[in-house]
Design an enzyme around this catalytic site. Structure first.
Site, PDB file in Angstrom:
ATOM      1  N   GLU A   1      73.298  76.179 -11.888  1.00 21.56           N
ATOM      2  CA  GLU A   1      71.871  76.042 -12.168  1.00 21.56           C
ATOM      3  C   GLU A   1      71.541  74.559 -12.204  1.00 21.56           C
ATOM      4  O   GLU A   1      72.421  73.719 -12.431  1.00 21.56           O
ATOM      5  CB  GLU A   1      71.507  76.738 -13.484  1.00 21.56           C
ATOM      6  CG  GLU A   1      70.026  76.963 -13.664  1.00 21.56           C
ATOM      7  CD  GLU A   1      69.389  77.667 -12.482  1.00 21.56           C
ATOM      8  OE1 GLU A   1      68.829  76.932 -11.618  1.00 21.56           O
ATOM      9  OE2 GLU A   1      69.465  78.892 -12.377  1.00 21.56           O
TER      10      GLU A   1
ATOM     11  N   CYS B   1      69.335  82.923 -10.109  1.00 18.22           N
ATOM     12  CA  CYS B   1      70.722  82.606  -9.744  1.00 18.22           C
ATOM     13  C   CYS B   1      70.750  82.428  -8.246  1.00 18.22           C
ATOM     14  O   CYS B   1      70.599  83.390  -7.490  1.00 18.22           O
ATOM     15  CB  CYS B   1      71.658  83.738 -10.176  1.00 18.22           C
ATOM     16  SG  CYS B   1      73.386  83.452  -9.703  1.00 18.22           S
TER      17      CYS B   1
END
Length: 253
Positions: free
Chosen positions: A112, A2
């Site tokens: 992402e 992340c």
């Protein structure tokens, strides 16, 4: 992993979900939170006397970029924004924090990128389907330099991606469910082994992945327009997902 996330929910929503009393100052919406920037975390509140109305938890701002206490010169140490949940309890960098300083990190979603050979990367905004808030599992460390100055730092724990996200990336943040907040934060009664079951992939139907433009790639782009959906020209086919190993069988590490 992340590497960027979002927190746009109102202070009132954050206070209600996490049991915090009055976020001061109220945090503004943030659409592109990046490493080294301040992030909001939730920790256990001070031990209250019986009958006290003190809130069970408190919020604080810390630097996103974990610095273990034993680091001599932060300039010579890599930026640790994530910690692998499978190994955090045994890694020298995270072992103490995993045992004594587990925290929650409020988020409205995260970003992402799907990267495929020969193709342009496709960015995704991955958010709760109900539009609410999620809590990433995190670790806290207060770093003190040789001169005595202190800085609070944090990292986000990651786990294997669930089936809804695995075609984009093989990792995702650990998401702690509200019913498990107290157990996760209770580092006095619960050792890392006692909360290992909480560091599993999120349910497949919890999050949805929205393709967005490459505006998000620049940290300077921090407005709501970066969340606008676009057509995902590079969305992989089922056959491609099987070929790159992100289809029916998920990797564990």
């Amino acid at each position: 992993m992340c590497g960027r996330f979002v927190l746009t929910s109102s202070p009132q929503m954050v206070e209600a979900l996490f049991g915090i009393d009055h976020l001061e100052p109220p945090p503004p919406p943030r659409y592109n939170i990046a490493p080294t920037q301040p992030i909001l975390i939730v920790t256990p509140g001070p031990t209250a006397a019986p009958g006290s109305n003190a809130p069970p938890r408190r919020a604080m701002l810390v630097r996103w970029g974990f610095l273990p206490g034993w680091v001599k010169d932060p300039k010579d140490f890599p930026l640790l924004i994530n910690a692998r949940s499978e190994t955090a309890a045994s890694k020298n960098s995270f072992r103490a924090a995993m045992r004594h300083r587990r925290v929650l990190i409020p988020a409205s979603g995260f970003f992402e990128w799907r990267r495929s050979e020969g193709r342009k990367s496709q960015a995704y905004f991955i958010r709760p389907r109900d539009g609410g808030i999620v809590a990433f599992g995190g670790l806290l460390e207060t770093y003190a330099d040789a001169g005595g100055s202190e800085i609070d730092t944090a990292a986000i724990l990651t786990t294997a991606a669930n089936r809804a996200i695995a075609h984009i990336h093989d990792r995702m943040p650990v998401i702690i469910q509200p019913d498990d907040f107290s157990r996760w934060l209770d580092c006095i009664s619960n050792e890392p082994a006692d909360v290992a079951d909480l560091m599993r992939p999120a349910p497949d139907d919890l999050m949805e992945a929205i393709p967005i433009s490459d505006k998000v790639n620049k940290v300077a782009n921090a407005g709501p327009d970066i969340l606008e959906p676009v057509a995902a020209a590079q969305e992989p086919s089922s056959e491609e997902r099987r070929e790159d190993g992100r289809g029916e069988q998920l990797p564990l590490f």
